[in-house]
Design an enzyme around this catalytic site. Structure first.
Site, mmCIF file in Angstrom:
data_model
loop_
_atom_site.group_PDB
_atom_site.id
_atom_site.type_symbol
_atom_site.label_atom_id
_atom_site.label_comp_id
_atom_site.label_asym_id
_atom_site.label_seq_id
_atom_site.Cartn_x
_atom_site.Cartn_y
_atom_site.Cartn_z
ATOM 1 N N MET A 52 0.844 -1.197 0.000
ATOM 2 C CA MET A 52 0.000 0.000 0.000
ATOM 3 C C MET A 52 0.884 1.254 0.000
ATOM 4 O O MET A 52 0.406 2.356 0.302
ATOM 5 C CB MET A 52 -0.944 -0.011 1.199
ATOM 6 N N HIS A 59 9.251 -3.329 3.576
ATOM 7 C CA HIS A 59 8.833 -3.476 2.172
ATOM 8 C C HIS A 59 10.060 -3.728 1.293
ATOM 9 O O HIS A 59 10.049 -4.590 0.407
ATOM 10 C CB HIS A 59 8.164 -2.193 1.670
ATOM 11 N N GLN A 83 -10.586 -2.574 1.833
ATOM 12 C CA GLN A 83 -10.177 -3.248 3.065
ATOM 13 C C GLN A 83 -10.195 -2.324 4.285
ATOM 14 O O GLN A 83 -9.765 -2.710 5.364
ATOM 15 C CB GLN A 83 -8.815 -3.916 2.882
ATOM 16 N N LYS A 171 4.369 -10.421 9.109
ATOM 17 C CA LYS A 171 3.795 -9.481 10.082
ATOM 18 C C LYS A 171 2.270 -9.523 9.980
ATOM 19 O O LYS A 171 1.575 -9.506 10.989
ATOM 20 C CB LYS A 171 4.299 -8.074 9.827
#
Ligand code: AMP
Length: 303
Positions: A52, A59, A83, A171
């Site tokens: 995102m 990332h 979401q 995670k």
């Protein structure tokens, strides 16, 4: 003259030496599919890292992992409205496209896929993907609709990017298991890789939402990773009873005045159904609010 020639020679060298394709930025679904088809026809293995955006070291660690697992890495940046529930932080979710683009260029990502919300959910959109049981457990019990939004966008992105491999962080452990289930149930020919949790030096799991934390809250947020360490120590000393472990973890977190526990659950690491006793291994998962910020963390416990 000789000096000039040398300068010219050296200034030309980098383009000859590093024959690196610049990162492509693709915004449209048809162009992404076209790129993917052509890349597959060339026999290249495509690795996909969905995000995102507002990229951080975790990332980038997924992207580096991706570089090792295939020939081309596609990173998507899409803040998926489906979401987020209406009371969540969709509008406020941090975004910095230019910074993200620079970071991905430095990692030599091959494609940055950055579609608009309208591109993914055009007028009249009405199809959703639901992973029935997994969607209602853990975070799903507290975030209605969240995992339907995740499953839907992941299925769409898989059909758009058509990767051979996709990497997801541990995670978001429930998300990873949900994607594994979705891939099996809907017969996507995609290998799913789980990437270990990347942490700050003091133990806090890296998250885009950590920027919401004040300095005081940032300190308080350490109660999550400390709780997991405490649980791992208990298990090493022989404790396997779920209730004893989760109560100790909850008690430890509740000593932190800024923390409010949403859940602390010991569960099966594949189905995420709660377990009363650790057999070979189990997942300890937790969600805690620090002030207004909701943080999650987890760890596999093995006796
Ligand atoms: P997000 O941008 O938050 O949707 O995250 C994109 C991907 O990065 C997801 O697969 C996450 O699970 C993964 N990720 C985010 N933070 C971490 C972290 N601290 N360690 C490992 N993976 C992470």
């Amino acid at each position: 003259m000789g000096g000039c020639a040398a300068i010219l020679h050296y200034s030309n060298t980098p383009t000859l030496q590093f024959n690196v394709m610049p990162m492509q930025i693709i915004e449209h679904i048809s162009e992404m599919q076209h790129w993917s088809d052509a890349t597959r026809r060339d026999g290249r293995r495509i690795v996909f890292v969905p995000t995102m955006g507002f990229l951080h070291d975790a990332h980038l660690s997924l992207v580096r992992d991706g570089k090792k697992r295939g020939d081309r890495v596609v990173v998507s940046i899409f803040v998926n409205p489906a979401q987020f529930s209406p009371n969540e932080d969709f509008a406020a979710y941090p975004r910095d496209f230019e910074r993200d683009r620079g970071l991905l260029e430095r990692e030599h990502a091959d494609v940055l896929f950055h579609p608009s919300v309208r591109e993914i959910y055009p007028e009249g959109y009405q199809t959703h993907v639901n992973v029935d049981k997994l969607s209602g457990l853990l975070c799903g019990a507290h975030r209605p609709g969240h995992f339907q939004g995740v499953a839907t966008v992941v299925a769409k992105l898989f059909n758009i990017v058509r990767p051979h491999v996709a990497i997801f962080g541990e995670k978001d452990y429930q998300q990873l298991q949900l994607v594994r289930r979705l891939v099996r149930d809907l017969n996507f020919a995609i290998e799913i890789i789980g990437h270990p949790i990347v942490r700050e030096a003091d133990g806090l799991a890296i998250s885009s939402r950590n920027i919401y934390l004040s300095p005081e809250e940032r300190q308080a947020a350490l109660c999550l990773s400390r709780a997991l360490v405490r649980a791992a120590c208990m298990v090493q000393r022989g404790e396997t009873r779920g209730r004893v472990i989760t109560e100790a973890v909850r008690g430890g977190i509740e000593k932190e005045p800024l923390a409010r526990v949403e859940y602390v659950t010991l569960c099966d690491s594949a189905t995420l159904e709660p377990v009363e006793e650790i057999q070979e291994s189990a997942l300890l998962a937790l969600a805690v609010r620090i002030g207004k910020t909701r943080l999650i963390d987890n760890q596999i416990l093995k006796p």
